[in-house]
Scaffold this motif. Structure first.
Motif, mmCIF file in Angstrom:
data_model
loop_
_atom_site.group_PDB
_atom_site.id
_atom_site.type_symbol
_atom_site.label_atom_id
_atom_site.label_comp_id
_atom_site.label_asym_id
_atom_site.label_seq_id
_atom_site.Cartn_x
_atom_site.Cartn_y
_atom_site.Cartn_z
ATOM 1 N N ARG A 174 49.339 53.373 -13.792
ATOM 2 C CA ARG A 174 49.154 52.360 -12.676
ATOM 3 C C ARG A 174 50.228 52.218 -11.572
ATOM 4 N N LEU A 217 47.728 48.832 -8.710
ATOM 5 C CA LEU A 217 46.562 49.484 -8.006
ATOM 6 C C LEU A 217 45.790 49.860 -9.181
ATOM 7 N N VAL A 276 52.398 48.077 -6.306
ATOM 8 C CA VAL A 276 52.350 47.664 -4.989
ATOM 9 C C VAL A 276 53.073 46.467 -4.700
ATOM 10 N N LEU A 291 42.871 45.889 -7.395
ATOM 11 C CA LEU A 291 44.265 45.406 -7.795
ATOM 12 C C LEU A 291 44.183 44.610 -9.061
ATOM 13 N N MET A 299 50.663 53.145 1.267
ATOM 14 C CA MET A 299 50.575 52.816 0.022
ATOM 15 C C MET A 299 51.859 52.830 -0.255
ATOM 16 N N GLY A 316 43.133 54.493 -4.301
ATOM 17 C CA GLY A 316 43.750 54.438 -3.285
ATOM 18 C C GLY A 316 43.573 55.544 -2.393
ATOM 19 N N GLY A 323 39.209 49.107 -2.626
ATOM 20 C CA GLY A 323 40.524 48.920 -3.373
ATOM 21 C C GLY A 323 40.267 47.871 -4.547
#
Length: 185
Positions: free
Chosen positions: A83, A97, A86, A109, A14, A101, A107
């Motif tokens: 947050r 994100l 990414v 987003l 990540m 994680g 996941g």
């Protein structure tokens, strides 16, 4: 006590992606092989303390970060102001994100695309599913020989192995809430 190597590997991946580093860049920065780095990220290989130190230095991250949340909390809150962003090198737009994680199976987003920006990267390597809802704006989803125009409130689910691109073809910013199983960020 066995280290939660999968969680550590997911955090490394990540942060690497946040920094926009490829495995090749990481190999050059750490002196470790791309193969070893890939195995560590996938939780297949447990890095030595020396290797983990080199990785954290290359990522400019604290080694402590990789051991946070070892107790595997069942509830994880992500505050809007906290947050993590990414970066997906081949895509444009802003990616935040929303999920925990690490070793999470799901996941989430928030994807923000300005007119003309598009998502090209796969968020999953290998098998998995992706689903997104258009929270604002409009986008065009392209899959090899299919094209779907989606407006605010519309959603789309697809197999992650299917080649795709999502483009903001509207006049305003598009906001997507995107879920992924099993995430690679």
């Amino acid at each position: 006590m066995r280290l939660p190597i999968e969680s550590i590997g997911h955090k490394i991946r990540m942060i690497r992606k946040e920094r926009g580093f490829t495995l090749e860049i990481m190999a050059n920065k750490t002196g470790l092989s791309k193969g070893l780095l890939s195995q560590v990220e996938r939780g297949i290989s447990q890095p030595s303390l020396d290797s983990l130190w080199k990785i954290t230095k290359a990522l400019e991250a604290s080694i402590i970060h990789f051991f946070e949340d070892i107790d595997q909390k069942q509830v994880h809150v992500t505050r809007k102001t906290k947050r993590r962003q990414v970066v997906f090198p081949e895509s444009s737009g802003t990616y935040s994100l929303l999920s925990a994680g690490g070793s999470a199976k799901l996941g989430m987003l928030e994807v923000r695309l300005q007119p003309g920006q598009q998502v090209l990267d796969k968020f999953v390597q290998g098998e998995g599913e992706e689903c997104f809802v258009v929270a604002a704006g409009s986008v065009t989803a392209r899959f090899h020989d299919e094209e779907h125009i989606l407006e605010s409130g519309d959603s789309l689910t697809f197999d992650s192995t299917k080649t795709h691109s999502i483009e903001n073809t509207g006049q305003d910013e598009a906001v997507l809430i995107w879920s992924v199983t099993t995430p690679q960020f």
